[in-house]
Design a protein around this motif. Structure first.
Motif, PDB file in Angstrom:
ATOM      1  N   LYS A 125       4.536  14.279  26.517  1.00  0.00           N
ATOM      2  CA  LYS A 125       4.582  15.441  27.413  1.00  0.00           C
ATOM      3  C   LYS A 125       3.183  15.798  27.908  1.00  0.00           C
ATOM      4  O   LYS A 125       2.834  16.962  28.064  1.00  0.00           O
ATOM      5  CB  LYS A 125       5.243  16.641  26.735  1.00  0.00           C
TER       6      LYS A 125
ATOM      7  N   CYS B 202      15.340  15.041  27.064  1.00  0.00           N
ATOM      8  CA  CYS B 202      15.086  13.701  26.525  1.00  0.00           C
ATOM      9  C   CYS B 202      16.298  13.192  25.737  1.00  0.00           C
ATOM     10  O   CYS B 202      16.263  12.119  25.183  1.00  0.00           O
ATOM     11  CB  CYS B 202      13.844  13.717  25.640  1.00  0.00           C
TER      12      CYS B 202
ATOM     13  N   HIS C 182       9.885  12.273  32.182  1.00  0.00           N
ATOM     14  CA  HIS C 182      10.128  13.506  31.436  1.00  0.00           C
ATOM     15  C   HIS C 182       9.080  13.766  30.351  1.00  0.00           C
ATOM     16  O   HIS C 182       9.156  14.768  29.661  1.00  0.00           O
ATOM     17  CB  HIS C 182      11.518  13.464  30.799  1.00  0.00           C
ATOM     18  N   GLY C 183       8.143  12.846  30.202  1.00  0.00           N
ATOM     19  CA  GLY C 183       7.075  13.047  29.224  1.00  0.00           C
ATOM     20  C   GLY C 183       7.164  12.196  27.982  1.00  0.00           C
ATOM     21  O   GLY C 183       6.427  12.423  27.021  1.00  0.00           O
TER      22      GLY C 183
ATOM     23  N   ASP D 297      14.609  11.032  22.317  1.00  0.00           N
ATOM     24  CA  ASP D 297      14.350  12.019  21.279  1.00  0.00           C
ATOM     25  C   ASP D 297      14.191  11.317  19.931  1.00  0.00           C
ATOM     26  O   ASP D 297      15.072  11.317  19.098  1.00  0.00           O
ATOM     27  CB  ASP D 297      15.446  13.085  21.238  1.00  0.00           C
TER      28      ASP D 297
ATOM     29  N   ASP E   5       9.154  13.553  18.525  1.00  0.00           N
ATOM     30  CA  ASP E   5      10.080  13.741  19.642  1.00  0.00           C
ATOM     31  C   ASP E   5       9.420  13.258  20.932  1.00  0.00           C
ATOM     32  O   ASP E   5       8.203  13.152  21.016  1.00  0.00           O
ATOM     33  CB  ASP E   5      10.459  15.218  19.759  1.00  0.00           C
ATOM     34  N   TYR E   6      10.224  12.949  21.926  1.00  0.00           N
ATOM     35  CA  TYR E   6       9.772  12.396  23.208  1.00  0.00           C
ATOM     36  C   TYR E   6       9.093  11.039  23.020  1.00  0.00           C
ATOM     37  O   TYR E   6       8.090  10.738  23.645  1.00  0.00           O
ATOM     38  CB  TYR E   6       8.866  13.386  23.961  1.00  0.00           C
TER      39      TYR E   6
ATOM     40  N   GLU F 281       7.435  15.541  35.000  1.00  0.00           N
ATOM     41  CA  GLU F 281       8.374  16.571  34.537  1.00  0.00           C
ATOM     42  C   GLU F 281       8.265  16.731  33.020  1.00  0.00           C
ATOM     43  O   GLU F 281       9.216  16.474  32.290  1.00  0.00           O
ATOM     44  CB  GLU F 281       9.810  16.196  34.925  1.00  0.00           C
ATOM     45  N   PRO F 282       7.095  17.172  32.527  1.00  0.00           N
ATOM     46  CA  PRO F 282       6.927  17.240  31.075  1.00  0.00           C
ATOM     47  C   PRO F 282       7.906  18.217  30.433  1.00  0.00           C
ATOM     48  O   PRO F 282       8.077  19.341  30.893  1.00  0.00           O
ATOM     49  CB  PRO F 282       5.489  17.736  30.912  1.00  0.00           C
ATOM     50  N   GLY F 283       8.578  17.755  29.396  1.00  0.00           N
ATOM     51  CA  GLY F 283       9.493  18.618  28.678  1.00  0.00           C
ATOM     52  C   GLY F 283      10.899  18.673  29.237  1.00  0.00           C
ATOM     53  O   GLY F 283      11.755  19.362  28.696  1.00  0.00           O
TER      54      GLY F 283
END
Length: 200
Positions: A182, A193, A113-114, A94, A140-141, A188-190
């Motif tokens: 993402k 994180c 997770h993206g 994040d 973010d991400y 697994e986008p989003g």
């Protein structure tokens, strides 16, 4: 009113069909949800040429990566890895800035997770590290860490996609982030994180 007219009126009232608005509304909502779910699944399964990555020169793609969890070390084909089997605990991504190399197995879980993982060779020229760090802190991400063994000064990695750069000021940094945070093709986008591994 005659008796026969009364009988006809009663029959009309008894045989008049009500429109089942409740059922119509219910099945309309179910249909809209089904169409939305099918459209989302289709969008997630589209090849990467449908996203913005195809327009970015120099992007390397690696499809068909494994996604199993393992607590042991994994031998990856690229450095940094673009995906594959990984640790059950993801690396916090994040908008994280790390000053030491990350354990690949945790970072790969973040890619799943993206996240976009930016790595750099120590001694990056000019204000390159400051520029990259500012981008990560604003997005973010994403996460950034040094990676002494990589073969380019800067590498941007998403799940199954990688871009090697000579200059941190390259305009493709922003393009890669836009296309892959993402992004399409992410398993697994989003997904979370934060709340996992916070140390290098």
């Amino acid at each position: 009113m005659s008796k026969s007219a009364r009988n006809r009126a009663q029959r009309n009232v008894l045989t008049k069909r009500e429109i089942p608005w409740g059922s119509i509304a219910f099945f309309t909502v179910v249909g809209v949800i089904a169409v939305g779910a099918i459209s989302f699944a289709f969008a997630q399964s589209r090849p990467s040429s449908a996203d913005g990555t195809a327009a970015i020169s120099g992007v390397i793609e690696k499809p068909g990566l494994g996604r199993d969890h393992t607590t042991g070390p994994v031998k990856y084909e690229t450095n940094p890895p673009m995906g594959g089997d990984h640790d059950p605990m993801w690396q916090n991504c994040d908008a994280r800035v790390y000053d030491r190399p990350l354990r690949n197995e945790n970072a790969v879980h973040s890619l799943e997770h993206g996240a976009v993982w930016i790595t750099y060779r120590p001694g990056l020229a000019g204000d390159g590290l400051n520029r990259l760090t500012a981008k990560v802190k604003a997005t973010d991400y994403t996460m950034i860490s040094p990676n002494p063994g990589q073969d380019a000064p800067v590498v941007l990695t998403a799940w199954g996609k990688q871009l090697k750069l000579q200059d941190a000021g390259d305009a493709r940094v922003d393009a890669f982030l836009r296309a892959n945070v993402k992004g399409p093709g992410t398993p697994e986008p989003g997904a979370a994180c934060g709340g996992a591994k916070d140390t290098a």
